[in-house]
Design a protein around this motif. Sequence first.
Motif, PDB file in Angstrom:
ATOM      1  N   GLU A 206       0.810  -1.214   0.000  1.00  0.00           N
ATOM      2  CA  GLU A 206       0.000   0.000   0.000  1.00  0.00           C
ATOM      3  C   GLU A 206       0.847   1.270   0.000  1.00  0.00           C
ATOM      4  OE1 GLU A 206      -3.258  -2.258  -0.365  1.00  0.00           O
ATOM      5  OE2 GLU A 206      -1.484  -2.752   0.796  1.00  0.00           O
TER       6      GLU A 206
ATOM      7  N   GLN B 249      -6.349   0.167  -6.202  1.00  0.00           N
ATOM      8  CA  GLN B 249      -6.915   0.863  -5.051  1.00  0.00           C
ATOM      9  C   GLN B 249      -6.685   2.374  -5.119  1.00  0.00           C
ATOM     10  OE1 GLN B 249      -5.315  -2.227  -4.658  1.00  0.00           O
ATOM     11  NE2 GLN B 249      -7.397  -3.045  -4.526  1.00  0.00           N
TER      12      GLN B 249
ATOM     13  N   TYR C 203      -7.545  -1.300   2.994  1.00  0.00           N
ATOM     14  CA  TYR C 203      -7.761  -0.356   1.907  1.00  0.00           C
ATOM     15  C   TYR C 203      -8.148   1.047   2.364  1.00  0.00           C
ATOM     16  CZ  TYR C 203      -7.436  -4.270  -1.392  1.00  0.00           C
ATOM     17  OH  TYR C 203      -7.004  -5.345  -2.126  1.00  0.00           O
TER      18      TYR C 203
END
Length: 424
Positions: free
Chosen positions: A150, A185, A331
Amino acid sequence: MAAGAATVRWSRREVVALAGVVLAGILVRAVLLPTDGFRPDLDQFVLWVHGIAVNGLGHAYDQNLTFGPVMAGIWGMLAALEPAFRTATDASDPTIRVLMKLPATLADFGLAALVAYALRERPRWAVLGAGAILLHPAVIDVSAWWGQYESIYVLWGVAAVVCAVGGRNVLAAGFVTLAIMTKPQALPFILPFAAWFWVRGGARGLITCAAMGLAVIVVLWLPFAAAGGPANYLHNLAFYQQEVFPVLSLRAWNLWWIVQDGLAGGQFVNDQAALIGPLTGRYLGYGLTVALSVVVAGCIVRDPRPRTLVLGLTVATLSAFCFLTAMHERYAYGAVILLTLLLPDRRFHWLALALGAASTLNLVAAIPPTPAIGEHVRIGGILGIVGSLAMLVLTGFLLWWLIRESHDHRAAEGSFDRGLSLPP
């Protein structure tokens, strides 16, 4: 900084404090990088790198790889630097684990550097912002322990913010595209940045930024085009959405976790089942997320200040987390990072703290670092409901705040500086 403002000199104490934060971040990660983390995912990542090492980068998407070409390129570099990937097919070797976690770890430090740079006119807040990245339990958990990526796509997103508020929209568009081409994402970034490019550069500016994005996409996919990489990538994404993770919520504390808990006591529920008439959870999620993203874009058009852009990106990211189906627990990561840019505004302190706490608890409950923690922090039950409600309330409050401020013309008449600043 604002026009005419003097550059702030950092004191020795502030420089030492920043160095201390960086050192602490290094020490924590030095302990965690060799650990197993979440082995199922790490094993899958190593297997993909092994495929690249054996078959070449151009054939990366012959595998069921669901990351964009930026991650494929990073894994290609790892495969070229470490010959052991030609034989390693899992993460059983500690050295392999360190290498797999290293890109996200380096991105953590890149994020800290960008936040400190963005807040450089307020040295105390720059140090606190860097610390809020490097020592945040959610950041440490996702990158250094779990081994997820991420931090890399969020790094490009924050770089885009810094460029955009500095008047370099075309460069910002390139970074936004890098984020999307790292992980899907990052898609919630599109409408907020498009609104910013439009209001700051008009139609011509928006078209130029779109052309930059298209050029970056073409360049990134060139190494994979001959082997059908782009088509295979889209096929892989569709397969995972349709066959692997077609659930309302994959351990994400959001609207669908509450629905899933009510319908099946926390068991996974297919997101293609009709919920309201013919509408499935998946399409209801799409509709809600797009509608809220349009609202965010409208707010940025009305009030194109740095704070509004950052707040809009945060709301768009949280909207996707709360209302799209098949969301994973991690997320909401981008929203946690983006809020650190607003720390100099004291009204955001408790919001950043609450969001960070809820997100961290969701991560720990979903994948407990130890069995003992797992016994006490469970993903379902009352904790899951309270955590989901907390994420929804925080998202709603931030959206309300964004709408209110975008309609407050008096705010737009004041200083642009709220920790970030715009050139005239």
